[in-house]
Design a protein around this motif. Structure first.
Motif, PDB file in Angstrom:
ATOM      1  N   SER A   1       0.827  -1.197   0.000  1.00  0.00           N
ATOM      2  CA  SER A   1       0.000   0.000   0.000  1.00  0.00           C
ATOM      3  C   SER A   1       0.865   1.252   0.000  1.00  0.00           C
ATOM      4  N   ALA A   2       1.932   1.253   0.783  1.00  0.00           N
ATOM      5  CA  ALA A   2       2.828   2.403   0.827  1.00  0.00           C
ATOM      6  C   ALA A   2       3.465   2.622  -0.543  1.00  0.00           C
ATOM      7  N   GLU A   3       3.843   1.534  -1.192  1.00  0.00           N
ATOM      8  CA  GLU A   3       4.441   1.654  -2.521  1.00  0.00           C
ATOM      9  C   GLU A   3       3.415   2.181  -3.530  1.00  0.00           C
ATOM     10  N   GLU A   4       2.194   1.680  -3.465  1.00  0.00           N
ATOM     11  CA  GLU A   4       1.152   2.136  -4.380  1.00  0.00           C
ATOM     12  C   GLU A   4       0.863   3.623  -4.181  1.00  0.00           C
ATOM     13  N   ILE A   5       0.796   4.049  -2.924  1.00  0.00           N
ATOM     14  CA  ILE A   5       0.557   5.462  -2.624  1.00  0.00           C
ATOM     15  C   ILE A   5       1.706   6.310  -3.156  1.00  0.00           C
ATOM     16  N   ALA A   6       2.931   5.844  -2.928  1.00  0.00           N
ATOM     17  CA  ALA A   6       4.104   6.585  -3.405  1.00  0.00           C
ATOM     18  C   ALA A   6       4.099   6.679  -4.925  1.00  0.00           C
ATOM     19  N   ARG A   7       3.746   5.594  -5.599  1.00  0.00           N
ATOM     20  CA  ARG A   7       3.709   5.605  -7.067  1.00  0.00           C
ATOM     21  C   ARG A   7       2.653   6.602  -7.574  1.00  0.00           C
ATOM     22  N   THR A   8       1.507   6.628  -6.930  1.00  0.00           N
ATOM     23  CA  THR A   8       0.451   7.561  -7.324  1.00  0.00           C
ATOM     24  C   THR A   8       0.910   9.003  -7.139  1.00  0.00           C
ATOM     25  N   GLN A   9       1.521   9.284  -5.991  1.00  0.00           N
ATOM     26  CA  GLN A   9       2.026  10.640  -5.741  1.00  0.00           C
ATOM     27  C   GLN A   9       3.145  10.982  -6.720  1.00  0.00           C
ATOM     28  N   ALA A  10       4.026  10.028  -6.967  1.00  0.00           N
ATOM     29  CA  ALA A  10       5.143  10.258  -7.878  1.00  0.00           C
ATOM     30  C   ALA A  10       4.645  10.560  -9.288  1.00  0.00           C
ATOM     31  N   LYS A  11       3.588   9.871  -9.729  1.00  0.00           N
ATOM     32  CA  LYS A  11       3.041  10.125 -11.068  1.00  0.00           C
ATOM     33  C   LYS A  11       2.576  11.569 -11.195  1.00  0.00           C
TER      34      LYS A  11
ATOM     35  N   CYS B   1       6.406   5.675 -18.344  1.00  0.00           N
ATOM     36  CA  CYS B   1       7.717   5.088 -18.622  1.00  0.00           C
ATOM     37  C   CYS B   1       8.723   5.451 -17.527  1.00  0.00           C
ATOM     38  N   ILE B   2       8.681   6.681 -17.066  1.00  0.00           N
ATOM     39  CA  ILE B   2       9.604   7.101 -16.002  1.00  0.00           C
ATOM     40  C   ILE B   2       9.308   6.331 -14.723  1.00  0.00           C
ATOM     41  N   ILE B   3       8.048   6.246 -14.342  1.00  0.00           N
ATOM     42  CA  ILE B   3       7.674   5.527 -13.121  1.00  0.00           C
ATOM     43  C   ILE B   3       8.050   4.049 -13.231  1.00  0.00           C
ATOM     44  N   ASP B   4       7.782   3.450 -14.384  1.00  0.00           N
ATOM     45  CA  ASP B   4       8.061   2.024 -14.576  1.00  0.00           C
ATOM     46  C   ASP B   4       9.554   1.708 -14.545  1.00  0.00           C
ATOM     47  N   ASN B   5      10.390   2.684 -14.873  1.00  0.00           N
ATOM     48  CA  ASN B   5      11.833   2.448 -14.913  1.00  0.00           C
ATOM     49  C   ASN B   5      12.581   3.021 -13.717  1.00  0.00           C
ATOM     50  N   ALA B   6      11.865   3.612 -12.788  1.00  0.00           N
ATOM     51  CA  ALA B   6      12.488   4.152 -11.582  1.00  0.00           C
ATOM     52  C   ALA B   6      12.622   3.068 -10.523  1.00  0.00           C
ATOM     53  N   GLU B   7      13.691   3.148  -9.758  1.00  0.00           N
ATOM     54  CA  GLU B   7      13.861   2.253  -8.617  1.00  0.00           C
ATOM     55  C   GLU B   7      12.942   2.741  -7.501  1.00  0.00           C
ATOM     56  N   LEU B   8      12.633   1.859  -6.563  1.00  0.00           N
ATOM     57  CA  LEU B   8      11.711   2.210  -5.486  1.00  0.00           C
ATOM     58  C   LEU B   8      12.211   3.424  -4.698  1.00  0.00           C
TER      59      LEU B   8
ATOM     60  N   ALA C   1      14.454   9.574 -16.834  1.00  0.00           N
ATOM     61  CA  ALA C   1      13.960   9.787 -18.204  1.00  0.00           C
ATOM     62  C   ALA C   1      15.037   9.555 -19.253  1.00  0.00           C
ATOM     63  N   GLN C   2      16.298   9.734 -18.883  1.00  0.00           N
ATOM     64  CA  GLN C   2      17.388   9.605 -19.850  1.00  0.00           C
ATOM     65  C   GLN C   2      17.975   8.199 -19.922  1.00  0.00           C
ATOM     66  N   ARG C   3      17.507   7.288 -19.093  1.00  0.00           N
ATOM     67  CA  ARG C   3      18.016   5.915 -19.148  1.00  0.00           C
ATOM     68  C   ARG C   3      17.586   5.254 -20.456  1.00  0.00           C
ATOM     69  N   PRO C   4      18.449   4.405 -21.009  1.00  0.00           N
ATOM     70  CA  PRO C   4      18.104   3.732 -22.276  1.00  0.00           C
ATOM     71  C   PRO C   4      16.761   3.002 -22.237  1.00  0.00           C
ATOM     72  N   GLU C   5      16.462   2.330 -21.137  1.00  0.00           N
ATOM     73  CA  GLU C   5      15.195   1.588 -21.046  1.00  0.00           C
ATOM     74  C   GLU C   5      14.011   2.547 -21.079  1.00  0.00           C
ATOM     75  N   THR C   6      14.161   3.689 -20.421  1.00  0.00           N
ATOM     76  CA  THR C   6      13.079   4.673 -20.389  1.00  0.00           C
ATOM     77  C   THR C   6      12.894   5.294 -21.772  1.00  0.00           C
ATOM     78  N   VAL C   7      13.992   5.635 -22.422  1.00  0.00           N
ATOM     79  CA  VAL C   7      13.923   6.212 -23.768  1.00  0.00           C
ATOM     80  C   VAL C   7      13.239   5.237 -24.724  1.00  0.00           C
ATOM     81  N   ARG C   8      13.599   3.944 -24.630  1.00  0.00           N
ATOM     82  CA  ARG C   8      12.961   2.917 -25.473  1.00  0.00           C
ATOM     83  C   ARG C   8      11.462   2.855 -25.205  1.00  0.00           C
ATOM     84  N   CYS C   9      11.098   2.879 -23.931  1.00  0.00           N
ATOM     85  CA  CYS C   9       9.691   2.827 -23.539  1.00  0.00           C
ATOM     86  C   CYS C   9       8.937   4.007 -24.122  1.00  0.00           C
ATOM     87  N   ILE C  10       9.503   5.193 -24.001  1.00  0.00           N
ATOM     88  CA  ILE C  10       8.853   6.397 -24.526  1.00  0.00           C
ATOM     89  C   ILE C  10       8.688   6.279 -26.045  1.00  0.00           C
ATOM     90  N   ALA C  11       9.720   5.813 -26.734  1.00  0.00           N
ATOM     91  CA  ALA C  11       9.667   5.654 -28.196  1.00  0.00           C
ATOM     92  C   ALA C  11       8.598   4.625 -28.592  1.00  0.00           C
TER      93      ALA C  11
END
Length: 90
Positions: A8-18, A40-47, A73-83
């Motif tokens: 729940s704490a992680e879900e709340i943090a993800r919602t706020q982070a978005k 893409c940024i949220i999905d590629n960010a560490e906790l 946002a500048q990580r290769p995985e994030t850039v690929r996701c955005i593309a």
């Protein structure tokens, strides 16, 4: 193994982070559809990064918040996701 409270704490943090990431993306990349970029940024960010970003929803967006968002946002995985999601940064 994480329990329901931690999830729940992680879900709340993800919602706020978005919310925070949407604002940063809108400010730093005007004209870009923020939603797919944010996902893409949220999905590629560490906790730990999620928590750092989410803190911006409580105390306000700081240079650290923006730096964390843009770093992810500048990580290769994030850039690929955005593309792959059809969002162009150009």
């Amino acid at each position: 193994m994480s329990g329901p409270l931690e999830q729940s704490a992680e879900e709340i943090a993800r919602t706020q982070a978005k919310t925070v990431v949407n604002g940063v993306v809108a400010q730093k990349l005007p004209g870009v559809n923020a939603a797919p970029v944010t996902d893409c940024i949220i999905d590629n960010a560490e906790l730990s990064e999620i928590y750092t970003i989410a803190k911006g929803a409580v105390v306000g967006v700081t240079d650290e918040t923006v730096s964390t968002v843009m770093g992810v946002a500048q990580r290769p995985e994030t850039v690929r996701c955005i593309a792959q999601n059809g969002a162009s940064l150009l």
